[in-house]
Motif scaffolding. Sequence first.
Motif, short mmCIF file in Angstrom:
data_model
loop_
_atom_site.label_atom_id
_atom_site.label_comp_id
_atom_site.label_asym_id
_atom_site.label_seq_id
_atom_site.Cartn_x
_atom_site.Cartn_y
_atom_site.Cartn_z
N LEU A 4 -27.47 22.77 -115.45
CA LEU A 4 -28.78 22.43 -114.89
C LEU A 4 -28.76 21.10 -114.15
O LEU A 4 -29.81 20.62 -113.71
CB LEU A 4 -29.83 22.39 -116.00
N ARG A 5 -27.59 20.50 -114.00
CA ARG A 5 -27.49 19.24 -113.28
C ARG A 5 -28.10 19.39 -111.89
O ARG A 5 -27.79 20.32 -111.14
CB ARG A 5 -26.03 18.82 -113.15
N GLY A 6 -28.99 18.47 -111.54
CA GLY A 6 -29.64 18.50 -110.23
C GLY A 6 -30.96 19.25 -110.22
O GLY A 6 -31.71 19.16 -109.25
N ALA A 7 -31.25 20.01 -111.29
CA ALA A 7 -32.51 20.74 -111.35
C ALA A 7 -33.65 19.82 -111.79
O ALA A 7 -33.43 18.80 -112.44
CB ALA A 7 -32.40 21.92 -112.32
N ARG A 8 -34.85 20.18 -111.42
CA ARG A 8 -36.04 19.46 -111.87
C ARG A 8 -36.67 20.27 -113.00
O ARG A 8 -37.02 21.45 -112.81
CB ARG A 8 -37.04 19.30 -110.73
N VAL A 9 -36.80 19.65 -114.18
CA VAL A 9 -37.32 20.32 -115.36
C VAL A 9 -38.58 19.61 -115.82
O VAL A 9 -38.61 18.39 -115.94
CB VAL A 9 -36.27 20.32 -116.50
#
Length: 213
Positions: A187-192
């Motif tokens: 999930l690196r780089g994703a916005r959570v």
Amino acid sequence: MSRRRWDVPEPDVAHRLAAADAADLHSTTVDGADLMGAELPALVQVQIEGSSLERVRAGSGRWQRVTLVDCRLDGADLANIRAEELTLMRVSLREVRMVGAQLPGVRLRAVRLEGCQAGLSSWRGARLQQVVLQGCDLTEADLSGAELTDVVLRECVLSAAQLTGLRCERVELSGCRLDGVSGVAGLRGARVAAEDAYELLPAMARELGITIG
């Protein structure tokens, strides 16, 4: 990073559809076909455009080298299907049953999945671009090695999903369940969303070798 506001377009399905015989769908291209409710357990080297495939029955079937463009698959049964070299462009999948579906290397562009049951499905090596997933159940789904670009997941269940090797670019998750995921580094780089991130802490600690408590 700014929050994504776009949505995917609805499929440009032909206004007048012609009845099509599922038995003729082999190594061909069809346009404006009415395949609503058809049984399609086996498709090979077929391109279908501007057509309705709503409520088709393809459970436990096998599709090979199939391309769907501007089609509706709403209400379809694709449970346990094996689809190789599947490409979907401007396709809607609402309330589709996809439990156990095997979709290695599937290509999705400008696609909406809404209310789909896709637990235990495999998306290994998939390529998703400009895709919205709304209220989908992806429990124990395998997304290993998938590439997500301009993808939004809203109110989806990804409990115990496999994310190893996942690559994210302009990806957002909000209102999602993320407990028990593996390969959380994908999930690196994703916005959570903040409320979702708390469920990732145990997985992050486990992969970093940190003991909590």
